[in-house]
Design a protein around this motif. Structure first.
Motif, mmCIF file in Angstrom:
data_model
loop_
_atom_site.group_PDB
_atom_site.id
_atom_site.type_symbol
_atom_site.label_atom_id
_atom_site.label_comp_id
_atom_site.label_asym_id
_atom_site.label_seq_id
_atom_site.Cartn_x
_atom_site.Cartn_y
_atom_site.Cartn_z
ATOM 1 N N GLY A 19 -0.315 -4.098 20.169
ATOM 2 C CA GLY A 19 -0.703 -2.841 20.803
ATOM 3 C C GLY A 19 0.145 -1.655 20.398
ATOM 4 N N LYS A 20 1.070 -1.849 19.467
ATOM 5 C CA LYS A 20 1.946 -0.765 19.027
ATOM 6 C C LYS A 20 1.138 0.361 18.399
ATOM 7 N N THR A 21 1.455 1.608 18.751
ATOM 8 C CA THR A 21 0.772 2.770 18.199
ATOM 9 C C THR A 21 1.471 3.223 16.923
ATOM 10 N N ILE A 22 0.707 3.316 15.851
ATOM 11 C CA ILE A 22 1.245 3.814 14.588
ATOM 12 C C ILE A 22 0.458 5.047 14.159
ATOM 13 N N THR A 23 1.020 5.825 13.258
ATOM 14 C CA THR A 23 0.345 6.996 12.720
ATOM 15 C C THR A 23 0.192 6.841 11.210
ATOM 16 N N TYR A 24 -0.921 7.327 10.697
ATOM 17 C CA TYR A 24 -1.200 7.179 9.276
ATOM 18 C C TYR A 24 -2.084 8.322 8.793
ATOM 19 N N ARG A 25 -2.121 8.499 7.486
ATOM 20 C CA ARG A 25 -3.035 9.454 6.863
ATOM 21 C C ARG A 25 -4.084 8.688 6.073
ATOM 22 N N PRO A 26 -5.219 9.325 5.740
ATOM 23 C CA PRO A 26 -6.201 8.647 4.878
ATOM 24 C C PRO A 26 -5.606 8.412 3.494
ATOM 25 N N PHE A 27 -6.128 7.412 2.779
ATOM 26 C CA PHE A 27 -5.646 7.297 1.412
ATOM 27 C C PHE A 27 -6.355 8.319 0.537
ATOM 28 N N LEU A 28 -5.639 8.774 -0.463
ATOM 29 C CA LEU A 28 -6.104 9.839 -1.344
ATOM 30 C C LEU A 28 -6.714 9.234 -2.606
ATOM 31 N N VAL A 29 -7.142 10.112 -3.506
ATOM 32 C CA VAL A 29 -7.766 9.660 -4.743
ATOM 33 C C VAL A 29 -6.822 8.737 -5.514
ATOM 34 N N LYS A 30 -5.523 9.062 -5.501
ATOM 35 C CA LYS A 30 -4.577 8.228 -6.256
ATOM 36 C C LYS A 30 -4.497 6.816 -5.690
ATOM 37 N N GLU A 31 -4.576 6.683 -4.345
ATOM 38 C CA GLU A 31 -4.538 5.358 -3.738
ATOM 39 C C GLU A 31 -5.852 4.609 -3.951
ATOM 40 N N GLU A 32 -6.959 5.316 -3.896
ATOM 41 C CA GLU A 32 -8.250 4.682 -4.165
ATOM 42 C C GLU A 32 -8.282 4.148 -5.597
ATOM 43 N N ILE A 34 -5.694 3.118 -7.310
ATOM 44 C CA ILE A 34 -4.844 1.917 -7.339
ATOM 45 C C ILE A 34 -5.636 0.699 -6.888
ATOM 46 N N LEU A 35 -6.360 0.849 -5.780
ATOM 47 C CA LEU A 35 -7.120 -0.276 -5.236
ATOM 48 C C LEU A 35 -8.267 -0.682 -6.155
ATOM 49 N N LEU A 36 -9.014 0.289 -6.656
ATOM 50 C CA LEU A 36 -10.155 -0.009 -7.521
ATOM 51 C C LEU A 36 -9.716 -0.724 -8.804
ATOM 52 N N MET A 37 -8.599 -0.270 -9.373
ATOM 53 C CA MET A 37 -8.097 -0.905 -10.598
ATOM 54 C C MET A 37 -7.680 -2.344 -10.327
ATOM 55 N N ALA A 38 -7.050 -2.571 -9.176
ATOM 56 C CA ALA A 38 -6.628 -3.927 -8.825
ATOM 57 C C ALA A 38 -7.828 -4.821 -8.579
ATOM 58 N N MET A 39 -8.851 -4.313 -7.877
ATOM 59 C CA MET A 39 -10.032 -5.113 -7.576
ATOM 60 C C MET A 39 -10.836 -5.410 -8.836
ATOM 61 N N ASP A 43 -7.190 -9.975 -9.900
ATOM 62 C CA ASP A 43 -5.966 -10.769 -9.825
ATOM 63 C C ASP A 43 -5.408 -10.659 -8.409
ATOM 64 N N GLU A 44 -5.235 -11.805 -7.740
ATOM 65 C CA GLU A 44 -4.830 -11.798 -6.334
ATOM 66 C C GLU A 44 -3.486 -11.115 -6.125
ATOM 67 N N LYS A 45 -2.537 -11.351 -7.030
ATOM 68 C CA LYS A 45 -1.217 -10.726 -6.892
ATOM 69 C C LYS A 45 -1.319 -9.207 -7.041
ATOM 70 N N GLU A 46 -2.141 -8.747 -7.972
ATOM 71 C CA GLU A 46 -2.312 -7.311 -8.160
ATOM 72 C C GLU A 46 -2.976 -6.669 -6.943
ATOM 73 N N ILE A 47 -3.970 -7.359 -6.376
ATOM 74 C CA ILE A 47 -4.650 -6.834 -5.194
ATOM 75 C C ILE A 47 -3.681 -6.773 -4.015
ATOM 76 N N THR A 48 -2.867 -7.826 -3.837
ATOM 77 C CA THR A 48 -1.883 -7.838 -2.760
ATOM 78 C C THR A 48 -0.887 -6.702 -2.926
ATOM 79 N N THR A 49 -0.393 -6.515 -4.151
ATOM 80 C CA THR A 49 0.555 -5.428 -4.424
ATOM 81 C C THR A 49 -0.084 -4.074 -4.149
ATOM 82 N N ALA A 50 -1.364 -3.927 -4.533
ATOM 83 C CA ALA A 50 -2.068 -2.664 -4.307
ATOM 84 C C ALA A 50 -2.227 -2.373 -2.821
ATOM 85 N N ILE A 51 -2.579 -3.394 -2.041
ATOM 86 C CA ILE A 51 -2.742 -3.222 -0.592
ATOM 87 C C ILE A 51 -1.434 -2.774 0.037
ATOM 88 N N LYS A 52 -0.325 -3.440 -0.341
ATOM 89 C CA LYS A 52 0.979 -3.064 0.202
ATOM 90 C C LYS A 52 1.346 -1.636 -0.172
#
Length: 240
Positions: A19-32, A34-39, A43-52
């Motif tokens: 139930g801890k409250t956290i704050t975050y921003r949307p991911f930007l084009v650069k993060e999208e 990162i994720l698209l390239m990993a997907m 490669d599971e390790k690349e996807i895990t690294t991208a998520i982190k």
């Protein structure tokens, strides 16, 4: 002269685990990117690294340790990041093997990610009583185990024991409490190998009832008028 910086909105979210409250921003084009390239690499390790990397980049709260978050917190957080960044509606497809239409094609289903819930089994408990006096306190799988955590019955034997031993937090008996950190991996595996079938089923029950993302939707094939209520589960069902 420096280019202007773009403001981004800040959102709050309560983590399902505590139930801890956290704050975050949307991911930007650069993060999208990162994720698209990993997907694309699949490669599971690349996807895990991208998520982190994406979650760490988007966290405004400074006290969030992505490495230690339970997997269902990671999934819930990433789903909300997706909703705030790419839109609330996810399109997925489904085809029922029992559909009567010959050459039946997958049916597209739209899901509002804001309606996706976390299923919490009322019988779920991280305290496993092995005998009257001996038991274990479990912790949840983290992102480091993302490639190995499915239903335990479907995993390789060595992966099953690795997941179980990594998720043991404490072992106790009538006289003492034993910290996992005081024992080697081999000692923990030997301990687990000494379980009876009934005791091992209790451990499986812990993993099978861990909170998870779900959404019940209606499937309808207009070609043959086949209808069915289906349940979408897990991040892969919603991250389109």
């Amino acid at each position: 002269m420096a280019l202007p910086k773009l403001d981004v909105p800040i959102y709050e979210l309560n983590l399902p685990s505590d139930g801890k409250t956290i704050t975050y921003r949307p991911f930007l084009v650069k993060e999208e990117k990162i994720l698209l390239m990993a997907m694309e690499g699949e490669d599971e390790k690349e996807i895990t690294t991208a998520i982190k990397q994406i979650i760490n980049n988007c966290m405004v709260s400074s006290d969030v340790n992505v490495e230690k978050l339970p997997l269902f917190d990671i999934e819930y957080l990433l789903l909300n990041l997706r909703a705030r960044s790419m839109g609330d509606v996810v399109k997925t497809s489904y085809v029922k093997p029992g559909c009567k239409e010959e050459n039946c094609q997958p049916i597209e289903i739209e899901v509002d990610v804001n309606t996706v819930e976390i299923e919490k089994d009322p019988d779920h408990n991280n305290k496993i009583e092995l005998t009257k006096d001996v038991g274990m306190i479990m912790k949840y799988p983290d992102i480091g185990m993302i490639s190995k955590v499915t239903e335990l019955s479907g995993e390789k034997t060595e992966d099953v024991f690795e997941v179980i031993t990594k998720c043991i937090d404490q072992i106790y008996d009538a006289d003492d409490v034993y910290s996992k950190s005081d024992y080697t991996q081999e000692e923990l595996i030997e301990f687990v190998e000494g379980f009876t079938q009934d005791q091992f089923k209790k451990v499986e029950g812990f993993f099978n009832t861990i909170p998870k993302l779900y959404k019940d939707v209606e499937f309808h094939c207009e070609k043959c008028d086949y209808k069915e209520s289906i349940r979408l589960e897990g991040l892969a069902s919603f991250f389109g």
